[in-house]
Design a protein around this motif. Structure first.
Motif, PDB file in Angstrom:
ATOM      1  N   UNK A 296       2.512  36.691 -34.609  1.00 39.64           N
ATOM      2  CA  UNK A 296       2.286  37.611 -35.714  1.00 39.64           C
ATOM      3  C   UNK A 296       1.699  36.981 -36.948  1.00 39.64           C
ATOM      4  N   UNK A 297       0.940  35.883 -36.780  1.00 38.91           N
ATOM      5  CA  UNK A 297       0.355  35.190 -37.918  1.00 38.91           C
ATOM      6  C   UNK A 297      -1.148  35.445 -38.006  1.00 38.91           C
ATOM      7  N   UNK A 298      -1.679  35.673 -39.209  1.00 37.58           N
ATOM      8  CA  UNK A 298      -3.132  35.698 -39.359  1.00 37.58           C
ATOM      9  C   UNK A 298      -3.673  34.293 -39.143  1.00 37.58           C
ATOM     10  N   UNK A 299      -4.862  34.199 -38.556  1.00 34.63           N
ATOM     11  CA  UNK A 299      -5.400  32.886 -38.199  1.00 34.63           C
ATOM     12  C   UNK A 299      -6.716  32.635 -38.928  1.00 34.63           C
ATOM     13  N   UNK A 300      -6.929  31.360 -39.275  1.00 41.02           N
ATOM     14  CA  UNK A 300      -8.188  30.908 -39.871  1.00 41.02           C
ATOM     15  C   UNK A 300      -8.712  29.813 -38.953  1.00 41.02           C
ATOM     16  N   UNK A 301      -9.872  30.051 -38.335  1.00 42.89           N
ATOM     17  CA  UNK A 301     -10.342  29.220 -37.228  1.00 42.89           C
ATOM     18  C   UNK A 301     -11.757  28.737 -37.504  1.00 42.89           C
ATOM     19  N   UNK A 302     -12.018  27.469 -37.207  1.00 46.04           N
ATOM     20  CA  UNK A 302     -13.361  26.934 -37.349  1.00 46.04           C
ATOM     21  C   UNK A 302     -14.301  27.469 -36.279  1.00 46.04           C
ATOM     22  N   UNK A 303     -15.535  27.687 -36.666  1.00 42.41           N
ATOM     23  CA  UNK A 303     -16.544  28.224 -35.747  1.00 42.41           C
ATOM     24  C   UNK A 303     -17.117  27.069 -34.933  1.00 42.41           C
TER      25      UNK A 303
END
Length: 372
Positions: A296-303
């Motif tokens: 249930x966590x928002x994610x910030x991911x490298x492209x």
């Protein structure tokens, strides 16, 4: 219908590929594993419901001796299916195992086969591996796009997607994060977690460089780096030079079974992974991102590479430029400043992973490919 699993990627060694291969074994009716030697492997193997045969070496290679041993195990255990935990280079044993009675051969590909596909010599070897197998699998759309052109037209048509699944019972909201926060002294402050080996490709250094910008908007925010690896000292020194050493918490290595509460301890999960070594070292997928969504966590991911497959941009989290600490910092600060938006992204992520990233689905694909 016993399956011989030949792999270097198997616990107690820790990593996403190791957990992938181990979990796939649970989806098969009868399994025997042939793998390499690891510290403390005997105690681990004793807990498993299937036999594990350890070679005397720390890495299996398709040599004459190891190929002979694999053939012996195939015959001793009455196996007629073979799963290579990594198609390259172990899949070069395929013809010998076929002659010994293997009816179906499946080779898993991960990230490193993408550079095999682009380099003369290894490209030809990968082509041979694919010819000897009934199927090569890929973990992401990006990996598939890189690997298919190296194969013969017939082998390229046999490529299938086989992704890791996520155990949504283990990775779930409120699965122990409060206890982790208490133990680490992080109660009552916003936390961003990165769960990964400490290596350059995963981008923990980008998070540290971004942290002063994050703290301009959220002064009490803490960065939780979960895992061990060769970059630990470099990252600690970088945190000191950046002036945020008091706000970055290093846990050191954490056993895979104990990881979910560390993910649950965060408001945001971030891994700004990047492609390195002139494209030869990409992120193949990134199962930890999907596990964070399940929690249930928002994610910030490298492209990077196949990482975009693990996030629905704007719906479950965000893709970011992993080479731009400012962009990463702005995105994280915006999320920490908007708890309601975080909850919405996290809820959407959990629903998506539950519906489309289950081990039940992955197991069904593998059983179909092996014809069991």
């Amino acid at each position: 219908m016993t399956v011989l699993v030949v792999t270097n990627d198997f616990p107690p060694r820790q990593g996403g590929i190791e957990n992938f291969v181990r979990s796939l074994c649970d989806e098969l009716p009868e399994v025997v594993v042939y793998t390499s030697r690891e510290p403390r492997d005997a105690a681990y193997d004793a807990t498993l419901p299937f036999p594990v045969v350890r070679d005397r070496t720390s890495m299996l290679l398709p040599t004459a001796r190891i190929t002979k041993r694999a053939v012996q195990l195939l015959q001793e255990h009455g196996a007629d299916r073979v799963l290579f935990g990594a198609a390259a280079p172990l899949g070069l044993m395929g013809p010998a195992l076929r002659r010994a009675g293997a009816r179906r051969i499946v080779g898993l590909t991960h990230g490193h086969e993408t550079w095999w596909a682009g380099v003369p010599g290894t490209r030809q070897a990968l082509r041979k591996i694919a010819e000897a197998a009934d199927t090569l699998t890929t973990v992401s759309s990006w990996c598939e796009d890189q690997i298919r052109p190296a194969l013969s037209p017939a082998a390229a048509q046999r490529v299938r997607r086989l992704t890791p699944g996520v155990n949504t019972r283990r990775f779930a909201p409120n699965c122990g994060g409060e206890q982790v926060r208490k133990g680490l002294g992080l109660e009552g402050v916003p936390v961003v977690a990165c769960v990964s080996r400490l290596i350059r490709r995963k981008g923990q250094d980008t998070l540290i460089k971004a942290w002063p910008l994050v703290q301009e908007s959220v002064p009490d925010a803490k960065l939780l780096l979960v895992g061990g690896g060769p970059d630990r000292q470099y990252l600690e020194e970088l945190a000191v030079r950046t002036g945020v050493s008091q706000d970055v918490v290093f846990t050191g290595p954490v056993p895979w079974a104990e990881i979910p509460p560390y993910v649950d301890a965060a408001e945001v999960f971030a891994v700004p992974c990047r492609t390195r070594r002139f494209g030869l070292e990409p992120e193949a997928l990134g199962i930890a991102t999907l596990e964070a969504s399940a929690a249930g966590k928002p994610v910030v991911v490298g492209d990077s590479g196949g990482a975009p497959d693990t996030v629905r941009h704007g719906e479950t989290g965000y893709l970011v430029d992993p080479y731009n600490p400012v962009a990463v910092g702005v995105r994280i600060a915006d999320l920490l400043s908007n708890p309601q938006h975080c909850k919405e992204l996290g809820a959407a992520g959990r629903q998506w992973v539950t519906e489309e990233w289950s081990w039940t689905r992955s197991g069904a694909v593998l059983r179909e490919l092996l014809d069991v």
